[in-house]
Design a protein around this motif. Sequence first.
Motif, PDB file in Angstrom:
ATOM      1  N   ILE A  76       0.857  -1.179   0.000  1.00 37.73           N
ATOM      2  CA  ILE A  76       0.000   0.000   0.000  1.00 37.73           C
ATOM      3  C   ILE A  76       0.897   1.235   0.000  1.00 37.73           C
ATOM      4  N   LEU A  77       0.634   2.155  -0.909  1.00 37.79           N
ATOM      5  CA  LEU A  77       1.356   3.423  -0.953  1.00 37.79           C
ATOM      6  C   LEU A  77       0.442   4.496  -0.368  1.00 37.79           C
ATOM      7  N   ILE A  78       0.810   4.995   0.802  1.00 39.78           N
ATOM      8  CA  ILE A  78       0.037   6.034   1.478  1.00 39.78           C
ATOM      9  C   ILE A  78       0.738   7.359   1.217  1.00 39.78           C
ATOM     10  N   ILE A  79       0.039   8.279   0.555  1.00 39.24           N
ATOM     11  CA  ILE A  79       0.643   9.530   0.126  1.00 39.24           C
ATOM     12  C   ILE A  79       0.128  10.665   0.997  1.00 39.24           C
ATOM     13  N   GLU A  80       1.041  11.496   1.443  1.00 38.21           N
ATOM     14  CA  GLU A  80       0.681  12.645   2.273  1.00 38.21           C
ATOM     15  C   GLU A  80      -0.129  13.650   1.459  1.00 38.21           C
ATOM     16  N   GLY A  81      -1.223  14.141   2.051  1.00 40.84           N
ATOM     17  CA  GLY A  81      -2.017  15.171   1.406  1.00 40.84           C
ATOM     18  C   GLY A  81      -3.190  14.668   0.603  1.00 40.84           C
ATOM     19  N   THR A  82      -3.453  13.365   0.594  1.00 38.78           N
ATOM     20  CA  THR A  82      -4.586  12.813  -0.148  1.00 38.78           C
ATOM     21  C   THR A  82      -5.169  11.628   0.619  1.00 38.78           C
ATOM     22  N   PRO A  83      -6.485  11.444   0.592  1.00 40.30           N
ATOM     23  CA  PRO A  83      -7.071  10.284   1.263  1.00 40.30           C
ATOM     24  C   PRO A  83      -7.011   9.008   0.435  1.00 40.30           C
ATOM     25  N   PHE A  84      -6.528   9.096  -0.803  1.00 46.14           N
ATOM     26  CA  PHE A  84      -6.516   7.931  -1.680  1.00 46.14           C
ATOM     27  C   PHE A  84      -5.138   7.273  -1.650  1.00 46.14           C
ATOM     28  N   SER A  85      -5.113   6.013  -1.212  1.00 44.20           N
ATOM     29  CA  SER A  85      -3.891   5.229  -1.182  1.00 44.20           C
ATOM     30  C   SER A  85      -3.868   4.270  -2.365  1.00 44.20           C
ATOM     31  N   LEU A  86      -2.671   3.930  -2.816  1.00 39.94           N
ATOM     32  CA  LEU A  86      -2.505   3.064  -3.976  1.00 39.94           C
ATOM     33  C   LEU A  86      -2.192   1.643  -3.527  1.00 39.94           C
ATOM     34  N   ILE A  87      -2.728   0.660  -4.261  1.00 44.65           N
ATOM     35  CA  ILE A  87      -2.520  -0.754  -3.985  1.00 44.65           C
ATOM     36  C   ILE A  87      -1.777  -1.364  -5.158  1.00 44.65           C
ATOM     37  N   ALA A  88      -0.706  -2.092  -4.880  1.00 43.38           N
ATOM     38  CA  ALA A  88       0.090  -2.728  -5.940  1.00 43.38           C
ATOM     39  C   ALA A  88       0.567  -4.090  -5.447  1.00 43.38           C
ATOM     40  N   PRO A  89       0.568  -5.105  -6.306  1.00 45.01           N
ATOM     41  CA  PRO A  89       0.022  -5.112  -7.668  1.00 45.01           C
ATOM     42  C   PRO A  89      -1.465  -5.458  -7.651  1.00 45.01           C
ATOM     43  N   VAL A  90      -2.120  -5.296  -8.801  1.00 45.55           N
ATOM     44  CA  VAL A  90      -3.541  -5.624  -8.916  1.00 45.55           C
ATOM     45  C   VAL A  90      -3.755  -6.431 -10.184  1.00 45.55           C
ATOM     46  N   SER A  91      -4.906  -7.061 -10.258  1.00 48.22           N
ATOM     47  CA  SER A  91      -5.302  -7.785 -11.461  1.00 48.22           C
ATOM     48  C   SER A  91      -6.591  -7.178 -12.008  1.00 48.22           C
ATOM     49  N   PHE A  92      -6.962  -7.582 -13.193  1.00 47.70           N
ATOM     50  CA  PHE A  92      -8.179  -7.074 -13.827  1.00 47.70           C
ATOM     51  C   PHE A  92      -9.401  -7.405 -12.989  1.00 47.70           C
ATOM     52  N   PHE A  93      -9.420  -8.573 -12.385  1.00 46.13           N
ATOM     53  CA  PHE A  93     -10.601  -9.007 -11.635  1.00 46.13           C
ATOM     54  C   PHE A  93     -10.718  -8.289 -10.297  1.00 46.13           C
ATOM     55  N   SER A  94      -9.601  -7.846  -9.727  1.00 47.88           N
ATOM     56  CA  SER A  94      -9.679  -7.118  -8.464  1.00 47.88           C
ATOM     57  C   SER A  94     -10.345  -5.760  -8.624  1.00 47.88           C
ATOM     58  N   LEU A  95     -10.399  -5.232  -9.853  1.00 44.24           N
ATOM     59  CA  LEU A  95     -11.055  -3.953 -10.092  1.00 44.24           C
ATOM     60  C   LEU A  95     -12.576  -4.069 -10.010  1.00 44.24           C
ATOM     61  N   PHE A  96     -13.105  -5.274 -10.027  1.00 45.37           N
ATOM     62  CA  PHE A  96     -14.550  -5.486  -9.960  1.00 45.37           C
ATOM     63  C   PHE A  96     -14.972  -6.065  -8.618  1.00 45.37           C
ATOM     64  N   GLN A  97     -14.087  -6.059  -7.658  1.00 47.03           N
ATOM     65  CA  GLN A  97     -14.400  -6.576  -6.327  1.00 47.03           C
ATOM     66  C   GLN A  97     -14.733  -5.425  -5.393  1.00 47.03           C
ATOM     67  N   SER A  98     -15.744  -5.624  -4.586  1.00 49.46           N
ATOM     68  CA  SER A  98     -16.164  -4.628  -3.606  1.00 49.46           C
ATOM     69  C   SER A  98     -16.001  -5.201  -2.209  1.00 49.46           C
ATOM     70  N   GLN A  99     -15.830  -4.317  -1.241  1.00 49.76           N
ATOM     71  CA  GLN A  99     -15.636  -4.780   0.132  1.00 49.76           C
ATOM     72  C   GLN A  99     -16.866  -5.516   0.651  1.00 49.76           C
ATOM     73  N   GLU A 100     -18.050  -5.162   0.130  1.00 45.05           N
ATOM     74  CA  GLU A 100     -19.260  -5.822   0.608  1.00 45.05           C
ATOM     75  C   GLU A 100     -19.382  -7.246   0.107  1.00 45.05           C
ATOM     76  N   ASP A 101     -18.611  -7.627  -0.910  1.00 42.25           N
ATOM     77  CA  ASP A 101     -18.632  -9.015  -1.378  1.00 42.25           C
ATOM     78  C   ASP A 101     -18.210  -9.970  -0.276  1.00 42.25           C
ATOM     79  N   TYR A 102     -17.371  -9.500   0.631  1.00 42.89           N
ATOM     80  CA  TYR A 102     -16.829 -10.361   1.686  1.00 42.89           C
ATOM     81  C   TYR A 102     -17.581 -10.208   3.008  1.00 42.89           C
ATOM     82  N   TYR A 103     -18.364  -9.134   3.137  1.00 43.99           N
ATOM     83  CA  TYR A 103     -19.101  -8.931   4.378  1.00 43.99           C
ATOM     84  C   TYR A 103     -20.464  -9.621   4.349  1.00 43.99           C
TER      85      TYR A 103
END
Length: 518
Positions: free
Chosen positions: A268-295
């Motif tokens: 996880i890349l946490i950048i100062e000054g923004t609430p959006f953190s980057l996740i690496a690496p990712v796959s095409f299918f991870s872009l269609f996953q939501s947190q509620e899928d697991y809850y």
Amino acid sequence: MIRIRRLPLKKKPKKQKAQQQTSSQEIPLSKKLTENIHLFSSLYQDSSDVIFRSFVVGKIDATIIYIEGLSDTHKLDEQVLDTLLKNEFKEIDFLISIKNRLPISNIETISTFSECVNAISAGNPVLLLDGFEEALSLGLVKFEKRSIEEPQAETSIRGPREGFTESLGVNTSLLRRIIKDPALKMKAVHVGKYTKTKVMIAYIEGLIDRTLIEEIENRLNRIHIDGVLESGYIEQFIEDSPYSPFPQLLYTERPDVASANLLEGRAILIIEGTPFSLIAPVSFFSLFQSQEDYYERFWIGTFIRSLRFLFVVISLFLPSIYVAITTFHQEMVPTDLLLSIASSREGVPFPAIVEAIMMEIAFEALREAGIRLPKQVGSAVSIVGALVIGQAAVQAGIVSAPMIIVVSITGIASFMAPRYSIGLSIRLLRFPIIFLAGFLGLIGVMLALIMIIIHLSTLRSFGVPYLSPISTLQKPSMKDTLIRSPLWKMNLRPHLTGEFNAVRQGTNLKPVPKNGDE
């Protein structure tokens, strides 16, 4: 092990390299306080928010330098100035004596001008003493920051309501509250010549491949830019294929999503000054996953995820298929439906491809206007605009009613993508596919599909195949791609973490009632 394509470091011209070495030399502090004050005064000339507070400690002249608005002046008065002016200190080990007497938890000894400037810019007041080549950096940072709120870009019905903020310390603490093991490591890298933005690389030691961390650090160190204002700057400099329309990093403002990816062996890349953190690496299918899928229960998660993939395909190909069929393949349409479409298009002066392009552009303009306008009027303008324009266009005979229906279904389907970045990619690709369909028919649609699949097959995200685990035939990881298996069946981590520590939970975790309850 994953294969990572290392990017070569850019060679700089000799003159630029020499200038960089000269500017980056560490100039030590002088023993004379007047010389130090003169240099700092010239450095912060015309900066009225930089405060120089001079006083005397015992018989030694001292000065505190801080930036108004970044330092806690209340604690500076009570814990520093009050302590220094009212107490006596030993002349032997004077600096150490002051450091031990000040009621501040974080005090660092610094000895160069660059360290002093970095401390002052970060909000830490610097204490300079006459006769000493060292200064004290006082940990009294305090600035206005946004409180922790529910994420706006990733809303959910079930799940935590906390979201990242613009404060790096708050974001790291949110991760530490979820993952309490000391194996959670955080490495700091500064990016930007003027902003010196702090980028924190978070990972769990023992779950992540060390070569991935080395590659991330290498790509971050390659960045030479004036400043970083948002995580999108970092993303565009470190992705594998910058000309691809598909995102190769995932951004999130949810601590639970970031923690879940950390537990799967990602960084996880946490950048100062923004609430959006980057996740690496990712796959095409991870872009269609939501947190509620697991809850939610796995049947519900699988059904919703399947709907997502279905409607994303509809969003990408429905307008082009309509254009191709009405233009080249009328024999594929049932007679009654064909007559209905023909009668609705009787007074339309434009071909189907022009209709589709016009309506798609109008819909995208309305959607963008709804985002940019204030919240109170944005939704009303987009909804009313769509209804008025659509109805007026049909009545004027500019656009046919079936085209309005197709564009409406396409727009609704595009909202099913849980990640805004992949939604933008689909919206962008829709237009060239419509052009291919208008000139080649269904052959053009199939050609576009083949080209997209080939392109996705060649993409990598930090060495991980973009279509993994399906393209790499990793059966254990397929339990969390097109479907969502029960949590008690997903015993192994994704293969991108390497061959080590692949097991993430125990076996035989399926809920079974006790004998007495049967």
